[in-house]
Design an enzyme around this catalytic site. Structure first.
Site, PDB file in Angstrom:
ATOM      1  NE  ARG A 188      -3.695  -6.579  -6.413  1.00 27.92           N
ATOM      2  CZ  ARG A 188      -3.339  -5.323  -6.180  1.00 27.92           C
ATOM      3  NH1 ARG A 188      -3.405  -4.414  -7.108  1.00 27.92           N
ATOM      4  NH2 ARG A 188      -2.910  -4.981  -4.978  1.00 27.92           N
ATOM      5  CD  GLU A 232      -2.841  -1.483   0.965  1.00 28.88           C
ATOM      6  OE1 GLU A 232      -3.554  -0.490   0.797  1.00 28.88           O
ATOM      7  OE2 GLU A 232      -3.169  -2.620   0.612  1.00 28.88           O
ATOM      8  CE  LYS A 286      -0.538   0.948  -4.226  1.00 30.87           C
ATOM      9  NZ  LYS A 286      -1.192  -0.314  -4.562  1.00 30.87           N
TER      10      LYS A 286
END
Ligand SMILES: [Zn+2]
Length: 262
Positions: free
Chosen positions: A251, A3, A51
């Site tokens: 996901r 994350e 990210k």
């Protein structure tokens, strides 16, 4: 994939260790950078964008890396045994007088001009962890694809940056929103964004990523990683499913069918 807050913590550690320090030795082990030598340059700062990790050096050069699922950065003292993986997985070594930073399995590692960082991070939507998070742009980005499911939209880094599967699951649970609703069916997308930011900012310095208020492993999440277990709020069995735009980009999502009605 980590994350945004995980990347933020990694950048903070790297920045504290390397920031302001001169690189005494660099060793790039990817073919495109095999002859690169950045020794003598100063590491000005290490910052996270979504990210992505940006290591800004003197003379206007930035080392851009991304962890995806498999990459990581480790810090060692000179001479300390390295535990991040076998040597053949090392992509780069950056040394200062006091620290050795080693990037393992980095799927993205490249140099860009600091002035041209937008070519590698300019596509990102507003960063949930940024102090100047632009909520109206984020809302407009999400509204641009009204038929997409809210859970897929939240992970699309071009719409909003920084969210991964943990905070997605926890945010939608706390918002009472089914992951299978389309963006246009979610009554208050702004509330979902506010919840996500609050959870992520609250955990900036906490690798446990606590959303329940109970900072103990196994207790820290409402639904993430809890498929088959009873909902902490209503007792309904938590569900999980794979979801994504294509089979190779699926996901995992977790939800409580009662607290998050379809
Ligand atoms: Zn429930």
């Amino acid at each position: 994939m980590p994350e945004g807050d995980t990347v933020w913590r990694a950048c903070k550690r790297l920045d504290q260790a390397l920031g302001g320090q001169e690189l005494t030795r660099t060793d790039f082990r990817v073919p495109s950078l095999a002859t690169t030598d950045l020794s003598g340059r100063t590491m000005l700062e290490v910052v996270a964008k979504g990210k992505h990790l940006l290591m800004r050096l003197s003379d206007g050069v930035t080392i851009h890396s991304h962890l995806r699922m498999e990459g990581s950065w480790h810090l060692y003292r000179p001479g300390e045994p390295r535990k991040g993986g076998p040597d053949y997985q090392v992509r780069v070594v950056l040394e200062t007088a006091n620290w050795v930073a080693v990037g393992y399995r980095l799927p993205v590692l490249e140099l860009v001009a600091t002035a041209a960082e937008d070519t590698v991070v300019g596509h990102l939507g507003p960063d949930l962890l940024s102090p100047d998070f632009d909520r109206s742009v984020a809302l407009a980005n999400l509204a641009a694809e009204p038929d997409r499911t809210i859970s897929e939209a939240l992970l699309d880094q071009r719409r909003i940056a920084g969210m991964g599967t943990v905070y997605r699951a926890e945010t939608l649970f706390l918002g009472g929103v089914s992951p299978f609703r389309s963006v246009s069916e979610v009554r208050d997308v702004g509330k979902v964004l506010s919840l996500a930011r609050r959870l992520m900012l609250a955990n900036l310095n906490n690798p446990l990523q606590v959303t329940t208020g109970i900072a103990r492993r196994g207790k820290q999440h409402w639904v993430y990683g809890r498929a088959g277990m009873p909902c902490r709020r209503c007792g309904t069995i938590i569900q999980s499913a794979m979801q994504g735009p294509s089979p190779d980009r699926e996901r995992i999502v977790y939800w409580c069918p009662t607290c998050q009605p379809a």
